[in-house]
Write a protein that holds these residues in place. Structure first.
Motif: not given
Length: 697
Positions: A104-125
């Motif tokens: 968790r980039p920010h342990n106590f935040s309920l609203h944080f961005d996880v770049p490897w999920q929100s901006k993946p280098l390779i789409k799942r498809r």
């Protein structure tokens, strides 16, 4: 033959040319700046190279080497405009790039961005599972590679228009045959594709970091390769048939071909040159403990050098654009703070500076290029810390009234401040932002800034240096002889360098005969691979230096530290020395060690390098007790951090000699930068032209 260093920043492209006695103009150095062309960096690079050749009066054919620090790969990762990438991976492990390590980039935040999920280098498809399986610890093949699945996946990528593909199979660092065969099949189906295997990019354990690093390589690869090859072609078309070398993130140089294959190695190419340059100029006057602060137009890059050593970041801490990238990088921090950083009042009424920058186009308001927002440069102009008629030696025409109007309209009036108070606020906020970053790279890592000199450079560095030194309690400030082109100068002081790795997990403290023989064999292979890479670049075996490391951890730890392996044949006595080196490094980094605990080897690393000719920087002539009359230019009012305004003399730095002393307040002027000496501070010119700025005791 002459050689050129070219460093591309967010605002300006800095160039230094060094000629030798065999050239048509004799030995000497020449400096130059041109605005960076962010839409295509090669335009500004080519312009700067041609102009500096004309400035020096040399023929283009006399340029033998060009060393380039570039932010092309960095910008692609930050701006998320890289290639569409396809991936082949072991069946059942398609989502490793999405899952990551659940950090968790920010342990106590309920609203944080996880770049490897929100901006993946390779789409799942575009991540296709392939039937195959290699087993640890021997690399034995349990399930053969399903070649027909690889071929079908390649056809699917081709039909989807994907031209960049990675192959990342589980445990490929133990047995790379499946990955390499899959690559062959892909290239049979897609001959023009950019294809890379994880075993070629980072041949080490930890599948998530290995896959992420390979994904980043393929993501930035096509555009980076296009840029480097295009620049090389343009140089040749303009009569410059020079060897083009690229600065890597670890502070070493590599060829264009090598960087096209592994562009992930140049993600921090630009900032690395500044650290090398700061190290070089500090070393001229035997200063070993320094904190470099490279303040350009867009960002500030900060690195701490203890005992004259440039520290390489632990691979576990290497992130670019929010993605883990397991390649060697100089330990530095980059924040959005520079001369072009924009000051604004946010929606909540808060006074903010950066990270958004005005860049070179339109640039600060005073540039009169259409920019209407106030910047740090505008604040320095308004406070008299930069003289409008002396910017770039008078070559850059600026309008101080535009600075006044922008600060008044955007900051002073909305906050109910005077224009001077608003300008001082801009300076204090940006200095505080940089001081926080300096502490995170020093105090937070167990380094006491009171034992260090601050070395600020870049066009905006020395004007902020004393305030930053006071904020972090550094001993003083070293303003290098050519602050604006220190990064470019650093490019001419570094070596051709490659790093190769192999993972092998075993106990070191009680190493078995089988593991000992395996490690010996791996070391021999790595030595040969490093020498082969340098030999491919034309380096003679006698000119190659090998430095070897064992990346170790205590049994049960999750990550490892580097411990140097002694030169020569790997003996059992050397293994014991490696264990001692690890204990020592652990104590240095964490303040304690467990000398009786079992030490575990994780990865072997060999650094091969070839020494380059260092930039020749001549010492200054002695002042011999002479005064500052020759260097004095004029006096003008300048406002300092405490809000007081003083009539402040300006001195021409090109006329200062070794031993000259300047009492503050004063400004030391030169073409590429301005150095500030506040009241109650003094400056001493060193043997090699460094300006040593300290407080009166």
């Amino acid at each position: 033959m002459a050689r050129i260093g070219v460093d591309v920043g967010g605002t300006n492209t800095d160039i230094i040319l060094e000629t030798f006695s065999t050239d048509s103009v004799g030995a000497g150095t020449y400096r130059h700046k041109v605005p960076s062309t962010t839409q295509d960096q090669s335009i500004g690079v080519l312009q700067g190279v041609l102009e500096v050749c004309d400035k020096a009066g040399i023929k283009r054919s006399e340029v033998g080497t060009i060393v380039h620090g570039t932010t092309v790969a960095t910008n692609i990762s930050i701006e998320h405009n890289g290639a569409e990438v396809g991936m082949l991976t072991t069946r059942g492990f398609r989502d490793i790039l999405h899952i990551g390590r659940h950090k968790r980039p920010h342990n106590f935040s309920l609203h944080f961005d996880v770049p490897w999920q929100s901006k993946p280098l390779i789409k799942r498809r575009h991540r296709i599972p392939i039937t195959e399986r290699v087993l640890p610890p021997s690399g034995e093949v349990e399930v053969a590679l399903a070649e027909d699945e690889v071929r079908q996946a390649a056809k699917k990528f081709k039909d989807s228009g994907i031209k960049s593909v990675i192959v990342g199979f589980l445990f490929s660092f133990l047995n790379k045959s499946h990955e390499l065969r899959a690559k062959e099949i892909i290239l049979e189906e897609m001959p023009d594709a950019y294809v890379c295997c994880s075993c070629e990019v980072v041949d080490a354990m930890r599948e998530y970091e290995r896959f992420s690093t390979t994904a980043m390589n393929a993501y930035v690869g096509p555009k980076t390769s296009l840029y480097l090859n295009n620049l090389e072609r343009q140089l040749k078309e303009n009569g410059i048939d020079a060897d083009l070398r690229i600065m890597q993130s670890n502070g070493g140089l590599a060829t264009v071909d090598s960087c096209c294959e592994k562009p992930v190695n140049i993600l921090m190419s630009g900032p690395a040159g500044g650290v090398i340059g700061g190290h070089f100029f500090a070393g001229l006057d035997d200063e070993k403990n320094i904190i470099t602060v490279d303040i350009g137009g867009t960002s500030a890059d900060i690195s701490t050098l203890a005992d004259g050593d440039i520290k390489i970041m632990n691979p576990r801490d290497s992130y670019v654009g929010g993605h883990p990238v397991m390649v060697p990088m100089i330990d530095l921090i980059t924040i959005g703070a520079g001369g072009g950083s924009i000051a604004y009042v946010d929606e909540a009424g808060g006074f903010q500076v950066g990270p958004r920058s005005a860049g070179s186009m339109p640039g600060p308001a005073c540039y009169n290029r259409g920019g209407e927002e106030p910047t740090v440069t505008d604040a320095n102009i308004l406070l008299g810390r930069l003289d409008a008629d002396q910017m770039l030696g008078g070559d850059l025409k600026v309008d101080p009234q535009l600075s006044h109007d922008a600060i008044k309209t955007k900051i002073a009036d909305p906050l109910g401040l005077s224009v001077t108070e608003a300008a001082l606020g801009i300076i204090r906020i940006v200095n505080n932002n940089m001081a926080l970053a300096i502490r995170s790279n020093s105090v937070a890592k167990g380094v006491d800034p009171r034992e260090f000199m601050l070395m600020p450079f870049g066009g905006a560095g020395p004007v902020h240096g004393p305030a930053l030194a006071a904020e972090v309690n550094a001993k003083g400030v070293i303003a290098p002889p050519a602050p604006g082109i220190t990064s470019a100068a650093g490019l001419l002081t570094t070596n051709l360098q490659y790093e190769v790795t192999r993972s092998h997990l075993c106990e070191l403290t009680s190493i078995s005969n089988q593991d000992y023989e395996t490690v010996q064999g791996l070391m021999h292979d790595l030595d040969g691979e490093a020498m082969q890479k340098l030999a491919k670049d034309g380096v003679e075996a006698a000119d190659i230096k090998l430095t070897r490391f064992a990346e170790c951890r205590y049994h049960g730890q999750g990550f490892e530290l580097r411990a140097e392996i002694p030169d020569g044949e790997l003996t059992r006595e050397n293994v014991r020395q490696v264990v001692e080196n690890f204990h020592r490094q652990h104590k240095t980094d964490y303040g304690y060690s467990y000398d009786d605990a079992e030490v575990e080897l994780v990865t072997l690393r060999v650094v091969g390098e070839s020494q380059s000719t260092k930039l020749a920087w001549k010492p200054l002539a002695s002042a011999e007790g002479g005064g500052l009359e020759e260097a004095f230019m004029y006096e003008r009012e300048t406002t300092f951090d405490d809000g007081t305004t003083h009539m402040t003399p300006r001195y021409d730095r090109s006329k200062l000699l070794c031993g000259h002393k300047i009492s503050g307040p004063a400004l030391v002027m030169q073409h590429d930068s301005t150095s500030l000496v506040p009241p109650d501070w003094k400056a001493l010119v060193s043997d090699h032209g460094n300006l040593m700025i300290t407080k009166f005791s």
